[in-house]
Design a protein around this motif. Structure first.
Motif: not given
Length: 340
Positions: A216-230, A329-340
């Motif tokens: 959720h960003i100032q002036s723009f509200g909720w942005l769209g959903y993004v996926l792994n590493q975006a 904070l201005e942006a965030i990036q996430c990555q999801f690593i499967p455990k073996s």
């Protein structure tokens, strides 16, 4: 003086004593025609010039601020975000304009120029510079205002002018001409505002197959959903991230989010953190998986921080961002690593 006698007050040149003497009218001789009487004549009253009051000074906005230099008045007070600067109904010309923004990124992106009586189009100006003239009694007749990239990717700048003999014209946007040229008509008032564009980031619905997250960003509200590493959020625009949400296969139950919020401190909840509608910056975040989800995946994340840029990657509940420094904070990036 009466009908028979004229009293005169006189003194010698350079003297200090005045004397008076009475002269009989008959003693003046047959050539006497009369006398000149200087009475108490009041100067003719002059109606005061009808000038507009200076508008109320407005606080510096993170949107757009502007002021106009008006004939016979001088600089009007600063206004912001669509308010009227100048005057209507007083038949006075705007002679110069000056624009700025409290948002550093927007401030650097502003460009504008004016069409001036006997001069034509002047060179483009940047934030805080004067476009037009002062002290020359030359009317401004038209304006153009635009934004440089990357700000122009997220905002349009809209403006309109009040013109002699025409009144308010229609709103125009980035780079278009507002006012007239070649008609010798003065520009009398101005309105300017920023119009957020729709940011096409991610999708309107989360994925049912894996992880999705959004900001959720100032002036723009909720942005769209993004996926792994975006990347979720906006960099290069000096806009605060206010809230963050993460979902796994449509659920938030096993996703623990902790956010450090301006004026509040740390919050903890499942799948969402921060505030909306309160204009509060999210300053730091911690993300941790619980229960079965923690056995399947390792979470790594990094954040883009005001005046810092991208920080190093964090994982499993470590702090990303800052506390006690009043940095958004201005942006965030996430990555999801499967455990073996």
């Amino acid at each position: 003086m009466n009908e028979t006698t004229l009293t005169i007050s006189e003194s010698s040149y350079g003297g200090v004593f005045f004397t008076t003497r009475a002269i009989s009218r008959n003693a003046l001789g047959a050539g006497f025609q009369g006398f000149i009487y200087i009475g108490d004549f009041a100067l003719p009253s002059v109606a005061p010039v009808n000038l507009p009051p200076k508008n109320q000074l407005q606080a510096i906005s993170s949107g757009i601020n502007y002021e106009t230099h008006v004939s016979q008045v001088g600089w009007m007070n600063q206004v912001a975000d669509g308010a009227v600067s100048g005057s209507t109904g007083y038949h006075l010309a705007v002679e110069a304009i000056r624009l700025s923004s409290g948002n550093p990124s927007i401030n650097q992106a502003i460009r504008y120029r004016t069409h001036v009586q006997d001069i034509g189009w002047q060179d483009w100006k940047t934030s805080g510079q004067i476009a037009g003239t002062t002290g020359q009694a030359k009317r401004t007749e038209a304006v153009q205002i635009s934004l440089n990239q990357p700000v122009s990717e997220y905002y349009d700048i809209a403006y309109r002018t009040h013109i002699q003999g025409i009144g308010w014209q229609d709103w125009v946007t980035t780079g278009q001409v507002a006012g007239t040229t070649g008609q010798a008509k003065r520009l009398e008032a101005l309105q300017v505002k920023l119009v957020p564009k729709k940011i096409s980031q991610g999708s309107t619905s989360p994925s049912n197959a894996g992880f999705s997250y959004r900001s959720h960003i100032q002036s723009f509200g909720w942005l769209g959903y993004v996926l792994n590493q975006a990347i979720s959020g906006v960099t290069g625009l000096s806009m605060r991230l206010e809230a963050f949400e993460m979902i796994y296969q449509g659920k938030k139950d096993n996703i623990q989010l902790e956010g450090h919020v301006e004026g509040i401190g740390w919050q903890t909840s499942s799948g969402i953190t921060g505030t909306t509608g309160q204009s509060k910056r999210l300053e730091a975040i911690k993300i941790k998986f619980k229960n079965d989800l923690s056995k399947k995946y390792t979470i790594q994340y990094r954040v883009h921080v005001q005046d810092v840029g991208w920080q190093a990657w964090k994982k499993e509940g470590e702090i990303a961002g800052t506390t006690g420094q009043a940095k958004r904070l201005e942006a965030i990036q996430c990555q999801f690593i499967p455990k073996s």
